[in-house]
Structures are given as structure tokens and as C-alpha cells.
Scaffold this motif. Structure first.
Motif, PDB file in Angstrom:
ATOM      1  N   VAL B 259       1.448  28.200  41.358  1.00 57.30           N
ATOM      2  CA  VAL B 259       0.802  26.756  41.378  1.00 57.30           C
ATOM      3  C   VAL B 259      -0.263  26.791  42.385  1.00 57.30           C
ATOM      4  N   ALA B 260      -1.289  25.668  42.193  1.00 59.01           N
ATOM      5  CA  ALA B 260      -2.326  25.633  42.941  1.00 59.01           C
ATOM      6  C   ALA B 260      -2.841  24.057  42.902  1.00 59.01           C
ATOM      7  N   PRO B 261      -1.676  23.397  43.544  1.00 62.25           N
ATOM      8  CA  PRO B 261      -1.989  22.028  43.651  1.00 62.25           C
ATOM      9  C   PRO B 261      -3.358  21.759  44.769  1.00 62.25           C
ATOM     10  N   GLN B 262      -3.417  20.312  44.878  1.00 65.01           N
ATOM     11  CA  GLN B 262      -4.381  20.049  45.799  1.00 65.01           C
ATOM     12  C   GLN B 262      -3.548  19.825  47.471  1.00 65.01           C
ATOM     13  N   LEU B 263      -2.384  19.821  47.307  1.00 64.51           N
ATOM     14  CA  LEU B 263      -1.627  19.847  48.643  1.00 64.51           C
ATOM     15  C   LEU B 263      -0.406  20.386  48.328  1.00 64.51           C
ATOM     16  N   TYR B 264      -0.065  21.551  49.273  1.00 60.43           N
ATOM     17  CA  TYR B 264       1.329  22.262  49.145  1.00 60.43           C
ATOM     18  C   TYR B 264       2.006  22.295  50.566  1.00 60.43           C
ATOM     19  N   PHE B 265       3.123  21.639  50.263  1.00 63.85           N
ATOM     20  CA  PHE B 265       4.075  21.535  51.736  1.00 63.85           C
ATOM     21  C   PHE B 265       4.867  22.811  51.690  1.00 63.85           C
ATOM     22  N   ALA B 266       4.904  23.577  52.647  1.00 60.28           N
ATOM     23  CA  ALA B 266       5.945  24.681  52.599  1.00 60.28           C
ATOM     24  C   ALA B 266       6.856  24.455  53.892  1.00 60.28           C
ATOM     25  N   VAL B 267       8.062  24.133  53.567  1.00 61.61           N
ATOM     26  CA  VAL B 267       8.833  23.767  54.584  1.00 61.61           C
ATOM     27  C   VAL B 267      10.206  24.639  54.791  1.00 61.61           C
ATOM     28  N   GLY B 268      10.616  24.922  55.891  1.00 55.54           N
ATOM     29  CA  GLY B 268      11.457  26.006  56.112  1.00 55.54           C
ATOM     30  C   GLY B 268      11.370  27.079  55.363  1.00 55.54           C
ATOM     31  N   LEU B 269      10.344  27.775  54.946  1.00 53.07           N
ATOM     32  CA  LEU B 269      10.192  28.921  54.295  1.00 53.07           C
ATOM     33  C   LEU B 269       9.553  29.944  55.088  1.00 53.07           C
ATOM     34  N   SER B 270       9.698  31.210  55.146  1.00 50.90           N
ATOM     35  CA  SER B 270       9.033  32.278  55.879  1.00 50.90           C
ATOM     36  C   SER B 270       7.701  32.409  55.375  1.00 50.90           C
ATOM     37  N   GLY B 271       7.596  32.474  54.027  1.00 50.27           N
ATOM     38  CA  GLY B 271       6.285  33.126  53.554  1.00 50.27           C
ATOM     39  C   GLY B 271       6.286  34.537  53.157  1.00 50.27           C
ATOM     40  N   ALA B 272       7.292  34.886  52.246  1.00 50.59           N
ATOM     41  CA  ALA B 272       7.768  36.159  51.777  1.00 50.59           C
ATOM     42  C   ALA B 272       6.301  36.303  51.013  1.00 50.59           C
ATOM     43  N   ILE B 273       5.872  37.697  50.852  1.00 49.73           N
ATOM     44  CA  ILE B 273       4.859  38.127  49.888  1.00 49.73           C
ATOM     45  C   ILE B 273       5.211  37.549  48.565  1.00 49.73           C
ATOM     46  N   GLN B 274       6.329  37.738  48.001  1.00 50.99           N
ATOM     47  CA  GLN B 274       6.558  37.348  46.622  1.00 50.99           C
ATOM     48  C   GLN B 274       6.543  35.607  46.614  1.00 50.99           C
TER      49      GLN B 274
END
Lengths: 249, 325
Positions: B259-274
Motif C-alpha cells: 500500500v502507499a496511502p496519503q497517510l499511514y498509521f502504524a500502531v503497536g507494530l515494530s516495523g519488521a522488514i517484511q
């Protein structure tokens, strides 16, 4: 049932991959290698089917000399024997891998060919489908559930927007998605046993496969990095940034 | 690859809008190699949709409308696509990379003897020396590839090409007579759509994704009020999907949705490479995580370190006030 299953060697899926300065490939110093996670799902599915109804599981890897280590992991998970086609990744594309696997399929004549849906290094997601077309076989890609009844296989496929169920007649090609199962960790006795299981070494010359590539990766670079962001301390500050700076709300 | 055939996809009786950036790719490629492109629409009862595809500058819009194409099956569809490509004189076939085309296009490539580029993100150069870029290693590497066959097949990453522009022209609609060649080797059984009132992940302007930090279904449900207010799609990490909290097709990442939205909220996720591989091209990224060392903060424009359970209601409230709701 006789099952052929892939065991591709890939760079550690959780490693941060860096590109060589001259753009000819990736930095491999210090990198660990693992069995492709989707191949692990495929191998687990093959072994489970064998446990239920007997037969033979043949694991195949295509890769450099070290790829045999990952093939042994497949044998430790329960595959009966291995085939190692010696060809470094750098000399391979999806199509060449598929044409090698077609030859092995013709030699082994399995009822089912299980593959991972993609390898997490090249990320192409092509090989299973290519093999199926070359052999004029039915395919069920991105499988998250498999059931065998007689000479038919019922497969749930993970699609964008929902779950599809199809039935394919055997022989068939199935590519595994992550939800298909939880791959087992090989036990120590099984790791030791795997060392004694037979592995046949082959070359593409011996198989009579043309080494020509259809698609060649000629340069590697790091993707443009995102500009460094900032940390905000409060929800108010975040709102201020989103509204006034990013104009995103 | 001068004559490009783009496959437009339908989903539940409508053109799947997320399949149309392949038209933009084809128009750009045609411009760079001095060629032309057409669009193909396969299905049962889809002829009426062809009019939606005639304004993008395609030479022709081919319609293959027959009952056999009501449901997708890889083998017969690949035969039909290649048959149409031959009728149309196409030397390249392109479609947006999604679970439909990832299944179909490699078969088409094998049948055409064509090299296939998966997840194409850019066209480099022009003329006979044209090359393509694609992400590898979960997007940590950008590969430049050349196609060495006279014909070519392209999976196109939809987030890297814009929706097609209306050119004002009118493509000719051609009803192509291609039979559905059922070989009896595969049978469609059923499709169970993910039922959701929310927009599709690939189409939403705002995406809110949750991870393991939200703990369970009740925690994950804290995303709902925010998503409702922003008309956002909800996404998830693999861990959340594996735990059965979310349907599979909400997984954002290397092997799920990109996905490539205008705004992305990443909540309670670490940000693994995958996971990052599936969202790092979002325009603005907000990360909320209690671990200040979490890798997600290195891709976020705005990071807020703290407890998502406390921050989410506050943020939802603040946005509600801002919007005057």
C-alpha cells in the motif's frame, strides 16, 4: 503419493540486506542463510501428507555448493531424499529454475509438486506457475489449506478480497502460503538421520537444460531512503504536525 | 515489446480500479519504445464495462465475454490471454501485481516464451535499450533488469504508477472471439469474500495498521473508531493475522498487500522488514509504539513513543474535534 517439494536457500529473511558499492550484487559477508520460509510451509505440507497416506517426499534445491545444507534441513523435516542441482543464484532467473524443475518432474513423475509461493530474496513469485504451464498441469497457488481425496486435491487460496476454493486433479502444482501450516523444527535425532539420507547431485548440463536467461538483473542499488522523521512527545504535537506541516488531515 | 496488451481486472461485477495503473505503465512504455497499447477485459457479462476503459488512449479495448470466464482458473485463462495476444499482435502483456495476475502472468509468460518482470516499479531508458526496475529482498534492494526475449510480460506494482489519465480519446471496442478451453484439470468451487464496510487497502487514502502491541481482538478493535472517522482501511502485521484477529488479506507487507496511502498509521507494530516492505512508500507515516528503539520509527515521519492503548483514544478524540464531528 509421491511428492516433489522445493527447498530454496535464501539469505536470512530478517537480515538487513545491503547492496555492494559497485552495484553488482548484495554484500554477503556475515550473512546467514536459511531455508526459504514458503518452502518450509511446502515441505511441512508434503511431510504431513506423507504421514497421513504414505508415499515418498523428494526435496529439491537449486543453488551453489552450500545449498545442500538447506536441503538437509528439508530432509530433517521428513523428506526421504534430496536432489541438489548445482547452479548459483546469480546464474539463474525464475524461468531457468522452472525449466530445471520441469526436467526433475519428468524424471521423478510425482503426483504432486509443492513449492513455496515465492522466494524471499528475488520475490518474483513465478516458478510454480511457470512449471505448471510448461507441464500443462493445473495449479493452485497461494494455498492456505490442502485436502486430498482420491486423485483430487481441494485447495483454499488466499486472494486479495477473500478466500477461494478450487479443486485440481493430480498431478498438480501447488504453491504454499504462510497460513498453510506451522513448519516443524527438526529434532536432533532427525537432523542426524538426515545426514545419512541420499542426496543426488546434478548439473544443468547433465539435465540438458539451456542456461539462457529470459530476464537478467544487471544492476543492484539501494532504494531511495525515506527522509528521517521526527519524534513528537504528545498527541497535541502530533496533531499540529499532521494538520499544519504534513497537511494530512 | 512494442505492442502491449494490458489486462484490466474485474471483481464482483466491477472494474477493479486498482488494476488500472497497468494502463499508465503501458502508456509510458509504449511512449518510450515507440509502440502502442490496448486493454483486454475477460469475464462473463463484462461487455457493459468496456466503456469505462475507452478513455485512456488505448488503441483497442478487447472484450472476451463468455460464460466460461465467470471464474478464474490459471490454465484456461493463460491459454485465452495468449490467444488474444496473438490475435491482437501483442508482443507484451502487462497487469497490476495482485493475487489474480501473480497467478496468471507467469503461465502467460511460459506460454509466450516471454521473460517476465515481477512487480515492476519503473521503466528506465527507452528504445531497444529499455530496462525495468523492481524491488527484491523485501524492498531492500532495487534491481535493474533487462528482458532478453522478443516478447515480455510485466507484473506492475500498482502503487508506483498513477491511475490512468483520461485522454478524451475513444478506443475502439473489439469483441474478441476466444473460447474458454476447459481442460477439466481444475474446477472452481467457491469464493468467500472478506466482508467489510471499509475501503479496500489498496484504494484507501488512509490506512491504519495494528501489530502485536495491540495484544488481542479487543485491543485491535481500538483502531475502529479512528478508521471510521478517517474512512480508513485497516491493515495488520503477520503476527496479528496469524493470531486469527484479522482476515489474511489485511496483511500488509512483502508477501501480502503493498500500500502507499496519503497517510499511514502504524500502531503497536515494530516495523519488521517484511511489514515495512509493504508500506514504506506511503506519503506520510505515523508510528505509535511504546518501544522507542522499534525499527518502525526509522521510516516514520512522525513517531510517538508511548502506550497505544492510551494514545489511540486520545488521538481519536483529537481528530474528532479537529474535524468538528
Amino acid at each position: 503419493m509421491k511428492i516433489l517439494v522445493t527447498a530454496k536457500r535464501v539469505t536470512d529473511p530478517d537480515a538487513k540486506i545491503r547492496v555492494k558499492a559497485d552495484g553488482t550484487g548484495i554484500e554477503t559477508a556475515g550473512l546467514e542463510y536459511k531455508l526459504n520460509p514458503f518452502c518450509e510451509n511446502a515441505i511441512e505440507a508434503a511431510v504431513q501428507l506423507q504421514e497421513k497416506q504414505g508415499g515418498e517426499v523428494v526435496a529439491v534445491t537449486i543453488g551453489d555448493d552450500d545449498a545442500v545444507q538447506n536441503l538437509r534441513t528439508a530432509l530433517a523435516m521428513g523428506a526421504d531424499r534430496g536432489i541438489h542441482v548445482k547452479l548459483p543464484d546469480a546464474q539463474m532467473d525464475s524461468d531457468l529454475a522452472a525449466r530445471i524443475l520441469v526436467k526433475l518432474f519428468e524424471q521423478e513423475k510425482p503426483d504432486l509438486f509443492l513449492l513455496g509461493k515465492q522466494a524471499v530474496d528475488g520475490d518474483s513469485n513465478q516458478v510454480g506457475q511457470l512449471v505448471a504451464e510448461y507441464l500443462d498441469l493445473p495449479q493452485a497457488c497461494f494455498a492456505s489449506k490442502l485436502e486430498v481425496a482420491g486423485d483430487k486435491l481441494t485447495v483454499d487460496r488466499e486472494l486479495d478480497g477473500g478466500m477461494e476454493t478450487i479443486q485440481v486433479g493430480l498431478p498438480a502444482v501447488v504453491t504454499a502460503d504462510l497460513r498453510l501450516n506451522t513448519p516443524r523444527l527438526p529434532t536432533l535425532p532427525n537432523v542426524l538421520k538426515a545426514k545419512r539420507k541420499p542426496v543426488q547431485e546434478l548439473t544443468i548440463d547433465a539435465l540438458g537444460v539451456d542456461p539462457a536467461l529470459t530476464v537478467a538483473t544487471i544492476a543492484y542499488e539501494a532504494p531511495p531512503a525515506r527522509k528521517g522523521g521526527i519524534k513528537v512527545k504528545t498527541v497535541e504535537e502530533l496533531m499540529d504536525k499532521l494538520v499544519n506541516e504534513a497537511k494530512a488531515l | 515489446m512494442k505492442n502491449i496488451l494490458v489486462i484490466a481486472e474485474t471483481f464482483q461485477g466491477k472494474i477493479r480500479k486498482t488494476s488500472l495503473p497497468a494502463v499508465t505503465f503501458a502508456a509510458e512504455l509504449a511512449g518510450k519504445v515507440g509502440g502502442e497499447f490496448s486493454i483486454a477485459l475477460f469475464g462473463s457479462g463484462v461487455a457493459g464495462l468496456a466503456g469505462e476503459l475507452t478513455g485512456f488512449g488505448a488503441k483497442n479495448v478487447y472484450v472476451v465475454d463468455a460464460p466460461g470466464f465467470a471464474n478464474y482458473l490459471g490454465g484456461p485463462w493463460a491459454k485465452a490471454v495468449v490467444a488474444l495476444a496473438q490475435q491482437a499482435g501483442a508482443t507484451a502483456v502487462a497487469a497490476v501485481s495482485d493475487t489474480f495476475s501473480r497467478d496468471l502472468l507467469p503461465r502467460v509468460a511460459a506460454r509466450m516464451g516471454a521473460g517476465m518482470v515481477s512487480e515492476t516499479t519503473a521503466i528506465v531508458g527507452d528504445g531497444a535499450g529499455v530496462k525495468f526496475q523492481r524491488p527484491m529482498w523485501a524492498g531492500n534492494v532495487l534491481g535493474t533488469v533487462e528482458v532478453r526475449t522478443p516478447t515480455a510480460v510485466f507484473g506492475v506494482r500498482g502503487t508506483d504508477f498513477d491511475p490512468p489519465k483520461a485522454t478524451g480519446g475513444a478506443s475502439a471496442v473489439q469483441n474478441a472471439s476466444i473460447a474458454f478451453a476447459d481442460d477439466g484439470k481444475a474446477t472452481y468451487v467457491k469464493f468467500e469474500p472478506t466482508v467489510s464496510a471499509r475501503p479496500d487497502l489498496a484504494e484507501a487514502a488512509v490506512v491504519i495498521s495494528g501489530g502485536r502491541g495491540l495484544k488481542d481482538a479487543a485491543g485491535f478493535a481500538l483502531l475502529n473508531p479512528l478508521a471510521d472517522m478517517l474512512k480508513a482501511a485497516i491493515g495488520a502485521t503477520r503476527a496479528v493475522v496469524d493470531a486469527g484477529i484479522c482476515p489474511n488479506d489485511l496483511q500488509v507487507g512483502q508477501t501480502g498487500r503493498v500500500v502507499a496511502p496519503q497517510l499511514y498509521f502504524a500502531v503497536g507494530l515494530s516495523g519488521a522488514i517484511q511489514h515495512v516492505a509493504g508500506m514504506k512508500n506511503s506519503k506520510v507515516i505515523v508510528a505509535i509504539n511504546k518501544d522507542e528503539e522499534a525499527p518502525i520509527f526509522s521510516v516514520a515521519d512522525y513517531g510517538l513513543v508511548g502506550d497505544a492503548f492510551k494514545i489511540l483514544p486520545e488521538l481519536t478524540d483529537a481528530i474528532r474535534k479537529h474535524k468538528g464531528l
